[in-house]
Scaffold this active site. Structure first.
Site, mmCIF file in Angstrom:
data_model
loop_
_atom_site.group_PDB
_atom_site.id
_atom_site.type_symbol
_atom_site.label_atom_id
_atom_site.label_comp_id
_atom_site.label_asym_id
_atom_site.label_seq_id
_atom_site.Cartn_x
_atom_site.Cartn_y
_atom_site.Cartn_z
ATOM 1 N N ASP A 1 22.719 57.387 24.921
ATOM 2 C CA ASP A 1 22.142 58.419 25.665
ATOM 3 C C ASP A 1 22.540 59.791 24.837
ATOM 4 O OD1 ASP A 1 20.157 59.315 27.181
ATOM 5 O OD2 ASP A 1 21.463 59.598 29.028
ATOM 6 N N ARG B 1 18.130 67.168 31.391
ATOM 7 C CA ARG B 1 17.522 68.298 31.495
ATOM 8 C C ARG B 1 18.703 69.305 31.870
ATOM 9 N NH1 ARG B 1 13.056 65.816 35.034
ATOM 10 N NH2 ARG B 1 13.654 63.932 33.821
ATOM 11 N N LYS C 1 21.696 53.818 38.125
ATOM 12 C CA LYS C 1 20.912 52.948 37.714
ATOM 13 C C LYS C 1 20.945 51.351 37.976
ATOM 14 C CE LYS C 1 20.041 55.520 33.044
ATOM 15 N NZ LYS C 1 18.455 55.982 33.368
ATOM 16 N N ASP D 1 25.110 56.915 30.279
ATOM 17 C CA ASP D 1 24.505 57.377 31.454
ATOM 18 C C ASP D 1 24.206 56.271 32.501
ATOM 19 O OD1 ASP D 1 22.551 58.454 33.165
ATOM 20 O OD2 ASP D 1 21.010 58.542 31.966
ATOM 21 N N LYS E 1 21.192 66.320 23.062
ATOM 22 C CA LYS E 1 21.682 65.807 24.622
ATOM 23 C C LYS E 1 22.928 64.957 24.073
ATOM 24 C CE LYS E 1 20.493 62.580 28.004
ATOM 25 N NZ LYS E 1 19.297 61.914 28.709
ATOM 26 N N ASP F 1 20.192 60.924 37.959
ATOM 27 C CA ASP F 1 19.852 60.438 36.852
ATOM 28 C C ASP F 1 19.013 61.251 35.914
ATOM 29 O OD1 ASP F 1 19.965 58.394 34.982
ATOM 30 O OD2 ASP F 1 18.476 57.110 36.062
ATOM 31 N N GLU G 1 19.765 63.910 34.384
ATOM 32 C CA GLU G 1 20.903 64.487 33.921
ATOM 33 C C GLU G 1 20.585 65.465 32.420
ATOM 34 O OE1 GLU G 1 20.721 61.492 33.210
ATOM 35 O OE2 GLU G 1 21.348 61.540 31.202
HETATM 36 N N1 BES Z 1 18.686 58.592 29.680
HETATM 37 C C1 BES Z 1 17.681 58.451 30.414
HETATM 38 C C2 BES Z 1 16.412 58.285 29.914
HETATM 39 C C3 BES Z 1 16.313 56.898 29.166
HETATM 40 C C4 BES Z 1 15.581 55.948 29.685
HETATM 41 C C5 BES Z 1 16.480 56.918 27.983
HETATM 42 C C6 BES Z 1 15.220 54.646 28.881
HETATM 43 C C7 BES Z 1 16.358 55.662 27.096
HETATM 44 C C8 BES Z 1 15.671 54.765 27.610
HETATM 45 C C9 BES Z 1 17.598 59.818 31.351
HETATM 46 O O1 BES Z 1 18.546 60.607 31.767
HETATM 47 C C10 BES Z 1 17.083 59.280 32.710
HETATM 48 O O2 BES Z 1 17.752 58.667 33.489
HETATM 49 N N2 BES Z 1 15.704 59.618 33.122
HETATM 50 C C11 BES Z 1 15.225 59.511 34.246
HETATM 51 C C12 BES Z 1 14.472 60.606 35.001
HETATM 52 C C13 BES Z 1 14.073 60.495 36.381
HETATM 53 C C14 BES Z 1 15.219 60.164 37.093
HETATM 54 C C15 BES Z 1 13.398 61.554 36.542
HETATM 55 C C16 BES Z 1 14.249 58.299 34.043
HETATM 56 O O3 BES Z 1 13.610 58.433 32.773
HETATM 57 O O4 BES Z 1 14.070 57.603 34.607
HETATM 58 ZN ZN ZN Z 2 20.329 60.175 30.335
HETATM 59 MN MN MN Z 3 19.553 59.649 33.552
#
Ligand code: BES
Ligand code: ZN
Ligand code: MN
Length: 539
Positions: free
Chosen positions: A318, A381, A307, A300, A295, A377, A379
């Site tokens: 990220d 996957r 966010k 992000d 990834k 968010d 993104e």
């Molecule tokens: N890049 C983030 C995940 C992340 C969070 C990595 C904190 C490192 C530290 C990912 O893209 C994300 O935002 N995931 C969301 C998914 C949700 C919206 C289903 C999450 O984990 O909140």
């Molecule tokens: Zn992310």
């Molecule tokens: Mn994200």
């Protein structure tokens, strides 16, 4: 030999034996430890030992029993990472002796050597000492269950390089320390063992350098580490290691049907890149292959599902999955395992631009499956879905993807270990086992069918967010829809890709996890040959 002046370090660099990574050179010498002229000689001690033996015992004796006395007085305990500096006042050639604690003997392994090596060089740097000689920890003469000399050498080199690492690209003046630690000499009297240690040191330097490549990329701010710059970093690795590389642009990716990836990429003006690196280690056997998928979200913001601002700066990291895949190829290009490795990195920003995708949008991935974008968010996957499809189309049958995928992973496992999910018990186990060798920890999470409910959509084949329950697992279950029967492992490094503090060979910021494990896995898979029909978990 005096080792404190700058020209001396430059000289060491030129010596045929010294292996250099960043500021530090490491060489191996076959000599008697007490004959070495060095500002500091590093010896060691297990916890609870009252009367040191081996090299430490010999030094103790030459210094009139001072180490024994310090143990008796409780000032030296031998706990792992403990450092005690003793001035030798001309009694032996080294001007100081540093006693490094190894912790309890029954817990001693290469990982302890990595940590101790890092703590030792950082301690010396804080003291303004720029070079030292050390015994090879864990390989005392006559101890049968000691470490393999090569493994000890490798661990010393990895620990020292990784522990000294600093990211100072944007500091206009050198902040905390004025001295750099520049030269570490590993001393072993026996010529054959010294040779083995030297081979280990060389491998350790290669491996550490690659982890540092990943750390640098992750620590770089997002206005610098754009998808274009990631592609350039991959280009550099490819040309240095003689790997084939292909960089795909938006237009081409659209034509290939990468609608999930392109949905994320449409929110930013930065051109997205699909970075493809190829190492052909077994060209006659295409079925002997491994795909490493990363990834590469260079920032992000969350997109339209923006966010919250607090801590958002961490999202420059990220792209750690993509960086670790590129860096693993740097090692693989040098260690040359007998296996074909394809690296695919999906790099873009996730920005809320005017043409950004919206919640409720439906995108179609390269394999034709549709995804309802509940949350922009989620993104990672989406970009990985197309990268996995691409690797499958290239004939890859064993896949490992690496991603900072979910915040839920940080909640579940914290920063101590990486979450592993997958559809193939053998590949999962091989990954965990590779991690046992590198000291990077992994823990498997279940992928029970019950969880599939979470990503059911009314309007598309699946939705990209499963809500609050089992967030890391529902994300992995979406990825599983794009591996098309291949053996597949998913590594969620959201917690482990960065560290909050310096500890052992980790420093604050990017860790370089799981670069060393990915390379180890390629080596291990190469040794075990092309995959036999393994038992895939029931769907
Ligand atoms: N890049 C983030 C995940 C992340 C969070 C990595 C904190 C490192 C530290 C990912 O893209 C994300 O935002 N995931 C969301 C998914 C949700 C919206 C289903 C999450 O984990 O909140
Ligand atoms: Zn992310
Ligand atoms: Mn994200």
């Amino acid at each position: 030999m005096t080792t404190t002046s700058k020209p001396r370090a430059a000289k060491a660099k030129k010596s045929t034996k010294a292996t250099k990574t960043t500021a530090l050179a490491i060489d191996v010498r076959s000599a008697e430890i007490m004959d070495i002229e060095t500002p500091a000689l590093v010896v060691n001690l297990f916890r609870g030992v009252k009367k040191p033996g081996g090299a430490t015992g010999a030094v103790d004796k030459a210094l009139g029993g001072i180490i024994t006395q310090l143990i008796k007085d409780g000032e030296i305990k031998g706990s792992a990472g403990e450092t005690t500096l003793i001035h030798t006042l001309g009694k032996i050639k080294p001007s100081r002796v540093l006693v490094a604690g190894l912790g309890p003997q029954d817990k001693f392994d290469v990982q302890v050597v990595r940590r101790v090596s890092a703590e030792v060089v950082r301690f010396l740097r804080r003291k303004g000492i720029s070079s030292a000689a050390t015994i090879a920890h864990g390989v005392p003469i006559g101890i049968e269950d000691g470490l393999d000399p090569q493994e000890s050498g490798q661990a010393i080199a990895e620990g020292a390089h990784l522990g000294l690492y600093k990211f100072g690209n944007y500091l206009t003046k050198n902040g905390d320390s004025t001295t750099e630690f520049e030269l570490l000499t590993v001393v072993e009297l026996d010529k054959a063992r010294a040779k083995a240690i030297d081979a280990g040191v060389k491998l350790g330097c290669t491996v550490a350098q690659a982890a540092i490549t990943a750390r640098d990329m992750v620590n770089e701010p997002a206005n610098h580490m754009t998808p274009t710059r990631m592609a350039e970093a991959a280009q550099k690795v490819a040309s240095e290691q003689g790997l084939a590389i292909e960089i795909m642009e938006n237009a081409q990716m659209k034509k290939m049907g990468m609608g999930a990836f392109m949905g994320v990429a449409q929110g930013t003006d930065e051109p997205a890149k699909l970075i493809v690196l190829r190492y052909d280690g077994d060209p006659g056997n295409p079925e002997n292959n491994l795909g490493l998928i990363g990834k590469g979200i260079t920032f992000d913001t969350g997109g339209i599902s923006l966010k919250p601002p607090g801590g958002m700066e961490a999202m420059k990291g990220d792209m750690a999955g993509g960086a670790s895949v590129i860096a693993a190829m740097e090692i693989i290009g040098q260690t040359k395992p007998k296996i074909n490795v394809l690296a695919v990195i999906a790099a873009t920003e996730n920005m809320p631009g005017a043409s950004a995708q919206r919640p409720g949008d439906v995108v179609r991935a390269m394999n034709g499956k549709t995804i309802e974008v509940i949350n922009t968010d989620a993104e990672g996957r989406l970009v990985l879905a197309d990268a996995l499809c691409y690797a499958r189309e290239q004939g890859i049958t064993r896949l490992v993807d690496v991603a900072t995928l979910t915040g839920a992973m940080v909640t579940t496992l914290g920063k101590a270990c990486t979450g592993v999910m997958g559809n193939d018990d053998q590949l999962v186990q091989q990954t965990i086992d590779a991690g046992k060798k590198t000291g990077e920890k992994f823990w498997e999470l279940p992928m029970f069918d019950e969880y599939k409910e979470l990503i059911k959509s009314d309007v598309a084949d699946m939705k990209n967010s499963g809500g609050r329950q089992a967030g890391s697992i529902s994300a992995a279950l979406l990825l599983a829809e794009f591996v098309d029967g291949a053996a597949w492992v998913h590594l969620d490094i959201a917690g482990t890709s960065t560290s909050d503090k310096a500890s052992g060979y980790l420093v604050k910021g990017a860790t370089g996890v799981p670069v060393r494990t990915l390379a180890q896995l390629a080596t291990d898979l190469a040794a075990s040959g092309a995959p036999k029909k393994s038992k895939t978990k029931a769907k």
